[in-house]
Enzyme design. Structure first.
Site, PDB file in Angstrom:
ATOM      1  N   SER A  53       0.796  -1.236   0.000  1.00 58.46           N
ATOM      2  CA  SER A  53       0.000   0.000   0.000  1.00 58.46           C
ATOM      3  C   SER A  53       0.824   1.279   0.000  1.00 58.46           C
ATOM      4  O   SER A  53       0.260   2.371  -0.082  1.00 58.46           O
ATOM      5  CB  SER A  53      -0.960   0.011   1.196  1.00 58.46           C
ATOM      6  OG  SER A  53      -2.150  -0.657   0.876  1.00 58.46           O
ATOM      7  N   LYS A  56       0.030   3.658  -2.729  1.00 58.57           N
ATOM      8  CA  LYS A  56      -1.008   4.682  -2.636  1.00 58.57           C
ATOM      9  C   LYS A  56      -0.412   6.079  -2.506  1.00 58.57           C
ATOM     10  O   LYS A  56      -1.095   7.075  -2.780  1.00 58.57           O
ATOM     11  CB  LYS A  56      -1.936   4.377  -1.464  1.00 58.57           C
ATOM     12  CG  LYS A  56      -2.763   3.092  -1.662  1.00 58.57           C
ATOM     13  CD  LYS A  56      -3.672   2.828  -0.471  1.00 58.57           C
ATOM     14  CE  LYS A  56      -4.602   1.641  -0.709  1.00 58.57           C
ATOM     15  NZ  LYS A  56      -4.033   0.362  -0.309  1.00 58.57           N
ATOM     16  N   SER A 113      -6.347   2.994   4.209  1.00 59.80           N
ATOM     17  CA  SER A 113      -5.630   2.211   3.198  1.00 59.80           C
ATOM     18  C   SER A 113      -6.606   1.371   2.371  1.00 59.80           C
ATOM     19  O   SER A 113      -6.352   0.200   2.063  1.00 59.80           O
ATOM     20  CB  SER A 113      -4.568   1.305   3.845  1.00 59.80           C
ATOM     21  OG  SER A 113      -3.595   0.914   2.889  1.00 59.80           O
ATOM     22  N   LYS A 215       2.722   6.570   5.665  1.00 65.73           N
ATOM     23  CA  LYS A 215       1.878   5.499   5.140  1.00 65.73           C
ATOM     24  C   LYS A 215       2.458   4.140   5.533  1.00 65.73           C
ATOM     25  O   LYS A 215       3.654   4.002   5.756  1.00 65.73           O
ATOM     26  CB  LYS A 215       1.800   5.599   3.614  1.00 65.73           C
ATOM     27  CG  LYS A 215       0.803   4.664   2.950  1.00 65.73           C
ATOM     28  CD  LYS A 215      -0.626   5.112   3.174  1.00 65.73           C
ATOM     29  CE  LYS A 215      -1.626   4.116   2.620  1.00 65.73           C
ATOM     30  NZ  LYS A 215      -1.706   2.886   3.447  1.00 65.73           N
TER      31      LYS A 215
END
Length: 390
Positions: A53, A56, A113, A215
């Site tokens: 992720s 992202k 997420s 993140k």
């Protein structure tokens, strides 16, 4: 010539050594100063890794660029397609056809997420997953992310989606320096979706002094990835940690790096721009068997387990926040211009269609509310498809 080549090899080896005396890591790491770009610590910075992720972040960067170019606005509609709704958890669970504001979609993508929302953002901004991935790769090339390739906007496993710790550091630097107005989105403690509270998977937020981003990511093949940033006395440091064994250990590893960085002099031995590739830059590292064959299902998740392992003290990054500040998100309110690429592809414009409101005296029909619960059950595979974790 032979002597010069030998000296170059020695220099490359020296660059690969940790800056902090005695530091050693089993996985790729980079610690750098956001303002100067000085690297304070790095190991295996050019080792190919599955981003999960952390992808992202590039989805957000491409979208920020689209907003800057006038293609879309923060209140532009993002429509959930059938394809995006079918993405595996972690997800929000909105039904196909649901419409939300772009800014709300980005917050759900960055904090929860949510794989379905990331795919919806990509399809709406790019017109299709493939077209958006092309834009992701174009930005990666423009930024000099020489060891990175994307195929989807959410980071779900693909052998053709990979990056490096150094490239992720370059991306974070671009996001924070090019678009400082969005920095608060990366430090949100949690989201409120109706009566549901969804905590941030970044365990540094609200727990590590000065933490302000960025993140996390997890698929079986990547292990537990994390980018954590913190600011103290006007100095912002960023730690990139790849391939940790758990959601808690990645937070602890990032915190330790940040601690060492704040205790060290501001100047590093080199910069992100000057760091030359070293080591094996082509062979991907796959942790699938180590992570998902040896761990119980409840530990194969972006969410940290609430109970510490047997005979292990509970980590400070495992403790729930007492009163987290929640940002409300949800459907509706999308009155801005529709993403042109999505309209062109769908051959219909939904931006001017008013969103219905349910009668206050009638309960909302089934499916009108998001399916996410904010519990471990709602995010049982983090951003890992359930089948791949078996």
């Amino acid at each position: 010539m032979r002597q010069r080549h030998f000296l170059n090899l020695l220099l490359a080896g020296a660059l690969a050594l940790p800056v902090f005396a005695g530091a050693a890591h089993a996985n790729p790491v980079v610690l750098f100063d956001l303002k100067s770009g000085s690297i304070l610590e790095h190991q295996d910075a050019f080792k190919r890794w599955y981003p999960a992720s952390l992808s992202k972040l590039m989805t957000a960067y491409v979208t920020f660029r689209a907003i800057q170019a006038g293609e879309v606005a923060l209140d532009s509609p993002i429509k959930v397609t059938k394809h995006s709704a079918g993405e595996p958890p972690s997800k929000m669970g909105f039904k196909p056809g649901s419409v939300m504001r772009l800014d709300n979609a980005l917050k759900m993508m960055l904090v929860k997420s949510a794989n379905d929302i990331a795919m919806a953002v990509g399809e709406n901004i790019g017109g299709s997953q493939a077209a958006f991935a092309d834009r992701m790769n174009a930005e990666a090339a423009r930024l000099g992310m020489v060891g990175t390739h994307f195929v989807n906007p959410n980071g779900l496993y693909s052998p053709d989606q990979y990056t490096t710790a150094r490239d992720l550091a370059v991306l974070v630097s671009a996001i924070r320096n090019d678009f400082p107005q969005y920095a608060p989105w990366f430090s949100i403690e949690g989201l409120a979706v109706g009566k549901k509270a969804l905590p941030n998977y970044n365990l540094l937020i609200g727990r590590y002094p000065g933490a302000d981003g960025m993140k996390t990511g997890f698929v079986c093949s990547s292990g537990f990835n994390m980018i954590g940033s913190a600011t103290r006395n006007g100095r912002t440091l960023v730690a990139v940690v790849l391939g940790e064994k758990s959601a808690v250990s990645r937070a602890e590893a990032a915190a330790k790096l940040l601690d060492q960085g704040f205790d060290a002099p501001a100047a590093g031995s080199t910069t992100l721009a000057a760091l030359k590739p070293y080591g094996d830059t082509l062979s991907p590292n796959d942790m699938h068997d180590e992570i998902c064959k040896k761990k119980p299902k409840e530990e194969q998740s972006e969410a940290a387990p609430e109970v510490a392992a047997k005979d292990a003290p509970k980590s400070p990054y495992q403790v729930k926040l007492d009163h987290p500040t929640l940002v409300a998100v949800g459907l509706g309110g999308a009155s801005g211009p529709a993403p042109k690429a999505f309209v062109d592809q769908a051959d219909q414009n939904y931006a001017d269609v008013p969103l219905p409101n349910w009668r206050p005296d009638m309960p909302a029909p089934k499916g009108a509310e998001p399916l996410a619960t904010g519990t471990a059950a709602a995010a049982v595979q983090g951003d890992q498809p359930a089948k791949a974790a078996n």
